[in-house]
Design an enzyme around this catalytic site. Sequence first.
Site, PDB file in Angstrom:
ATOM      1  N   ILE A 181       1.501  19.631  -7.313  1.00  0.00           N
ATOM      2  CA  ILE A 181       0.499  20.403  -6.552  1.00  0.00           C
ATOM      3  C   ILE A 181       1.049  21.734  -6.060  1.00  0.00           C
ATOM      4  O   ILE A 181       0.324  22.543  -5.512  1.00  0.00           O
ATOM      5  CB  ILE A 181      -0.033  19.589  -5.339  1.00  0.00           C
ATOM      6  CG1 ILE A 181       1.133  19.073  -4.489  1.00  0.00           C
ATOM      7  CG2 ILE A 181      -0.952  18.470  -5.753  1.00  0.00           C
ATOM      8  CD1 ILE A 181       0.690  18.544  -3.141  1.00  0.00           C
TER       9      ILE A 181
ATOM     10  N   VAL B 186       6.468  20.285  -5.773  1.00  0.00           N
ATOM     11  CA  VAL B 186       5.814  19.465  -4.756  1.00  0.00           C
ATOM     12  C   VAL B 186       4.721  18.691  -5.489  1.00  0.00           C
ATOM     13  O   VAL B 186       3.936  19.296  -6.221  1.00  0.00           O
ATOM     14  CB  VAL B 186       5.201  20.325  -3.634  1.00  0.00           C
ATOM     15  CG1 VAL B 186       4.566  19.449  -2.572  1.00  0.00           C
ATOM     16  CG2 VAL B 186       6.253  21.234  -3.022  1.00  0.00           C
TER      17      VAL B 186
ATOM     18  N   LYS C  31       8.139  16.209  -2.022  1.00  0.00           N
ATOM     19  CA  LYS C  31       8.905  17.408  -2.363  1.00  0.00           C
ATOM     20  C   LYS C  31      10.194  16.935  -2.977  1.00  0.00           C
ATOM     21  O   LYS C  31      10.894  16.100  -2.381  1.00  0.00           O
ATOM     22  CB  LYS C  31       9.249  18.183  -1.091  1.00  0.00           C
ATOM     23  CG  LYS C  31       8.143  19.026  -0.543  1.00  0.00           C
ATOM     24  CD  LYS C  31       8.699  19.908   0.565  1.00  0.00           C
ATOM     25  CE  LYS C  31       7.594  20.704   1.205  1.00  0.00           C
ATOM     26  NZ  LYS C  31       8.099  21.586   2.242  1.00  0.00           N
TER      27      LYS C  31
ATOM     28  N   GLY D 264       7.852  24.449  -4.321  1.00  0.00           N
ATOM     29  CA  GLY D 264       8.507  24.757  -3.048  1.00  0.00           C
ATOM     30  C   GLY D 264       9.794  25.499  -3.302  1.00  0.00           C
ATOM     31  O   GLY D 264      10.117  25.849  -4.437  1.00  0.00           O
ATOM     32  N   GLU D 265      10.513  25.737  -2.217  1.00  0.00           N
ATOM     33  CA  GLU D 265      11.762  26.487  -2.337  1.00  0.00           C
ATOM     34  C   GLU D 265      12.778  25.771  -3.207  1.00  0.00           C
ATOM     35  O   GLU D 265      13.563  26.378  -3.898  1.00  0.00           O
ATOM     36  CB  GLU D 265      12.390  26.631  -0.942  1.00  0.00           C
ATOM     37  CG  GLU D 265      11.740  27.677  -0.096  1.00  0.00           C
ATOM     38  CD  GLU D 265      12.338  27.643   1.300  1.00  0.00           C
ATOM     39  OE1 GLU D 265      11.556  27.703   2.244  1.00  0.00           O
ATOM     40  OE2 GLU D 265      13.567  27.525   1.426  1.00  0.00           O
ATOM     41  N   PHE D 266      12.736  24.428  -3.173  1.00  0.00           N
ATOM     42  CA  PHE D 266      13.808  23.667  -3.827  1.00  0.00           C
ATOM     43  C   PHE D 266      13.353  22.898  -5.053  1.00  0.00           C
ATOM     44  O   PHE D 266      14.130  22.207  -5.676  1.00  0.00           O
ATOM     45  CB  PHE D 266      14.420  22.685  -2.822  1.00  0.00           C
ATOM     46  CG  PHE D 266      15.083  23.378  -1.669  1.00  0.00           C
ATOM     47  CD1 PHE D 266      16.386  23.828  -1.790  1.00  0.00           C
ATOM     48  CD2 PHE D 266      14.407  23.584  -0.483  1.00  0.00           C
ATOM     49  CE1 PHE D 266      16.996  24.468  -0.723  1.00  0.00           C
ATOM     50  CE2 PHE D 266      15.012  24.224   0.573  1.00  0.00           C
ATOM     51  CZ  PHE D 266      16.319  24.674   0.458  1.00  0.00           C
TER      52      PHE D 266
ATOM     53  N   ASP E 256       8.778  30.854  11.313  1.00  0.00           N
ATOM     54  CA  ASP E 256       8.051  31.222  10.095  1.00  0.00           C
ATOM     55  C   ASP E 256       6.609  30.743  10.181  1.00  0.00           C
ATOM     56  O   ASP E 256       6.068  30.153   9.252  1.00  0.00           O
ATOM     57  CB  ASP E 256       8.755  30.599   8.874  1.00  0.00           C
ATOM     58  CG  ASP E 256       8.237  31.212   7.572  1.00  0.00           C
ATOM     59  OD1 ASP E 256       7.485  32.208   7.647  1.00  0.00           O
ATOM     60  OD2 ASP E 256       8.577  30.693   6.496  1.00  0.00           O
TER      61      ASP E 256
HETATM   62  P1  AMP Z   1       6.458  24.213   0.684  1.00  0.00           P
HETATM   63  O1  AMP Z   1       7.722  23.974  -0.013  1.00  0.00           O
HETATM   64  O2  AMP Z   1       6.355  23.368   1.909  1.00  0.00           O
HETATM   65  O3  AMP Z   1       6.142  25.629   0.953  1.00  0.00           O
HETATM   66  O4  AMP Z   1       5.301  23.638  -0.289  1.00  0.00           O
HETATM   67  C1  AMP Z   1       4.865  24.342  -1.437  1.00  0.00           C
HETATM   68  C2  AMP Z   1       3.399  24.074  -1.662  1.00  0.00           C
HETATM   69  O5  AMP Z   1       3.174  22.696  -1.883  1.00  0.00           O
HETATM   70  C3  AMP Z   1       2.553  24.437  -0.449  1.00  0.00           C
HETATM   71  O6  AMP Z   1       2.178  25.779  -0.467  1.00  0.00           O
HETATM   72  C4  AMP Z   1       1.370  23.518  -0.614  1.00  0.00           C
HETATM   73  O7  AMP Z   1       0.416  24.068  -1.477  1.00  0.00           O
HETATM   74  C5  AMP Z   1       1.988  22.294  -1.268  1.00  0.00           C
HETATM   75  N1  AMP Z   1       2.310  21.301  -0.266  1.00  0.00           N
HETATM   76  C6  AMP Z   1       3.447  21.175   0.418  1.00  0.00           C
HETATM   77  N2  AMP Z   1       3.379  20.106   1.256  1.00  0.00           N
HETATM   78  C7  AMP Z   1       2.159  19.568   1.070  1.00  0.00           C
HETATM   79  C8  AMP Z   1       1.468  18.469   1.651  1.00  0.00           C
HETATM   80  N3  AMP Z   1       2.043  17.724   2.574  1.00  0.00           N
HETATM   81  N4  AMP Z   1       0.235  18.211   1.255  1.00  0.00           N
HETATM   82  C9  AMP Z   1      -0.353  18.990   0.311  1.00  0.00           C
HETATM   83  N5  AMP Z   1       0.239  20.017  -0.253  1.00  0.00           N
HETATM   84  C10 AMP Z   1       1.485  20.333   0.106  1.00  0.00           C
END
Ligand code: AMP
Length: 984
Positions: free
Chosen positions: A612, A620, A638, A615-617, A731
């Site tokens: 979906i 997701v 993640k 992410g940085e690492f 942030d």
């Molecule tokens: P992040 O690494 O937290 O920035 O996550 C990257 C992307 O994954 C986010 O911009 C969301 O679109 C999606 N994402 C992260 N965590 C969730 C979550 N708990 N539920 C749904 N989508 C998520």
Amino acid sequence: MFTVISAARVYPPNEGTLLDTRTVPGELKWAASPTEGGWEEVSIMDEKNVPIRTYQVCNVMEPSQSNWLRTDWIPRSGAQRIYVEIKFTLRDCNSLPGVTGTCKETFNLYYYESNNDREHYIRESNFLKIDTVAADESFTQVDIGDRIMKLNTEVRDVKVTTRKGFYLAFQDVGACIALVSVRVFYKTCPLTVRNLATFPDTNTGADTSSLVEVRGSCVNQSEEREEPKMYCGADGEWLVPIGGCVCNLGYEEKSGVCQACTVGFNRAVSTDRACSKCPPHSHSEKEGATVCDCNPAYYRSESDPASMPCTQPPSAPQQLISEVNETSVVLEWSAPLRLGGRSDISYSVDCLLCHGGAQLCLPCSQDVLFSPQQSGLRATRVCMSELQAHTRYTFTILARNGVSQGHSAGAGQSVSVTLTTNQAAPSPVTSIQAGDVTRHGVSLAWQQPDRPNGVILEYEVKYYEKDQKESSYRIMKTASRSADITGLSPLTVYLFQVRARTAAGYGEFSGPVEFSTNSDPLPLIGDAANSTLLLLSISGGVILLLISTAVFIISRRRGKYSQAKQDSEEEKHLNPGVRIYVDPFTYEDPDQAVHEFAKEIDASYIHIEKVIGIGEFGEVCSGRLRLQGKREIFVAIKSLKAAYSNKQRQDFLSEASIMGQFDHPNIIRLEGVVTRCKPVMIITEYMENGSLDAFLRKHDGHFTVIQLVGKLRGIASGMKYLSDMSYVHRDLAARNILVNSNLVCKVSDFGLSRVLQEDPENAYTTREVTGTYHSPGGKIPIRWTSPEAIAYRKFTPSSDTWSYGVVMWEVMSYGERPYWDMSNQDVIKAIDEGYRLPPPMDCPVCLHQLMLDCWQTERTHRPSFTQILNMLDKLIRNPTTTLRTGGDRPVPSLLEPVVGPEFVSVWSAEDCLQAIGMGMYRDTLTTAGYTSPDSLLTLTHQDMTSIGIITPSHQDQILASVQQVLLSHMQQIQEQMPDSMVPV
Ligand code: AMP
């Protein structure tokens, strides 16, 4: 010669014959006296031509007859009363022609008891008379030649008890008699079985009325129930049976005997009359079974009646669900699938405390409390309390029934769950003691709390004068278990309270203990010099008071937010159990931090469905998580990309270490981590609508102002929680807010590292500046960051407030990019010159004003999140007066109290609870003071648990839906208003 119709030689069963002349072979040769001319033995033939012996005499013509006929000795054979049956014919004197008065029609019967069976001569006078026998009406006609004779039968009885036998004698006194037969017998009660007891053939008693008591003996395969007895009556009848016997187990009574039960049947209890078929799951292989043995794998408990089917131990309890609440755990389960055919199921709990990731588990200590109890549980719920905080436990629920003992296959009957208790604040400090007491100080020492529930980071000593109000307290912090309190007034009683702090927050203060300082030599009143001094000190005190009052007023004016901020911090310090965020990087071993705050999840419980986001690492994904004993939930996963460095792994997991410390409906919830296998994963709740910026852009113009404010309120509530925990987000931006299916906004992205591989929106930039706070990755989201954080990395709750203002702007403009396409440098410059973002289209003035407040250059002038939350709540309550756009009438400031009809009066907390299907908690919440709809908005998980709303799904429902339902209610009100504030 007579022809006699002889009777068949069949005697009644209750008679024992001692003599029967008909059966005597040969002659009788009884002694007659006189030997000649008296009784004469005559053999005749009976009707079957069998010779019988008779005695006859007929001296009717001669006077004074006395003809004796004596039998042989007759042994009495135990008889006590004998019967003499005489069949005879007697000539009627009238029928004899020419007889004179000498003719008689009777004869006499005598007896003489003797042990001698060969008496030659017995004096006639020794005989005792039994009776005079005459012919009576009962006779049988006997043909004698051309005449018919009457055959008389007379029976006489007499007691014979003194000797072994007796002789009988017949005295004829001048009659014409023929003794056709003489039978001597006694009567017996014949052998009989009554009530399963055998009664032997028994002679009747000596007297006609005597009853002989006889004891019976039990028949084969029976035993006495009550002594079997009967009485043998004089006429040979058994009378009055008493007691009796019962068949042994394995036998049943049939026709007076005990018969063995056939194969497949048993008789196990004496109260059962007959054998019965073996109950289900049992069998008998031999006759006479007293009990049916259970089939293999079926059992009977000691108390089970043999008539009960054989049963089995239960299967394991099902659907074990655990709920951890700080240091308490509630386990609930369903009954086993198979109860084994019994209803006496009970459960017990095994508790193991595990160290080092379940490698080493030991039985829990005695301190753990089990409610209602640890074993013998009838209900399918148990609560364990007094557990150690943040500790791994394995609980095993064992199902047992009456046949579990010894037959239990162990694992087959149990279900286990391994879980980690939450952090919990330490228990109160005990036994505070004073050491050195001086005029101005007291040295205190105390014991560590009974339950520290973690590593104690510091102690806080609160003290105040006893006579003063508690509010004028002072605080001293110390890392050790002692403190030297100085600066006290002499000869004054002080109250001291101590509390401990761990990573989980403060524990409760101990109860106050009082100590008095020593006396101080006071200046004597009346002394001139001292009076002046006193005067000086009083006037000095007044001046000091005036100065401090002035400073207070000025500081209040200058910093309308700073006082509130301190208040809230004060409040936080005094509130026991308020947690303080622990920086995972303060741990020497970052893995320890992860496992302190995040639950390790077995990767097999996770089911990944689709990608979906990035992410940085790494990727997701969305998916499902089904923890043992928990309902399946949707989660975001993640994962850490392959080929990561140690540093990357630590940075990646630091987000979990941070997130795991939070528990708030507007903060993304961490479910756990996978660190023991690859890929390393962080599992959080799934937010169906993704990040807020994209969500708003997708639904541009779709929401009412109130709905947008609702989102802002949620974010502010989450941020207030974070700032209360002393966590600075750094942030905060719409892209880092996630939206779930109920449109609840939650703050996310707690990664400390800002090393982005790709940053399409160019949100972050690096500035090489130094300061108190520093961003580990060194990258800063310029457009969202306050000037002081950009300039010298001063990240504080106030810098988060700045970012919150930008998020407000993003929300009200449906995801517009702040400062549009201006470069980061231009943004910094514009801000520095005092420019601020203008109100987005249709943004109510008061909201833009709040943004501007958040963007105050002087950080202490910015509102705290508590204040922002209060303002938004006021705004939600009074939309008619507050939500006006720039073109409308002048608006009151949100920072001022707003008067107006509050919707609480038209819509109650009860309506709100009903609307979300939680009406059952109306009384609970009202009693706890949550009487207005907006008060429901302040509820937290912890609040609800403390007032007794413990079901997690209900807590979630209340948290998720109250805000929504209030907002939609407001919207309805708005739609009915003539000057609608809804954006077109
Ligand atoms: P992040 O690494 O937290 O920035 O996550 C990257 C992307 O994954 C986010 O911009 C969301 O679109 C999606 N994402 C992260 N965590 C969730 C979550 N708990 N539920 C749904 N989508 C998520």
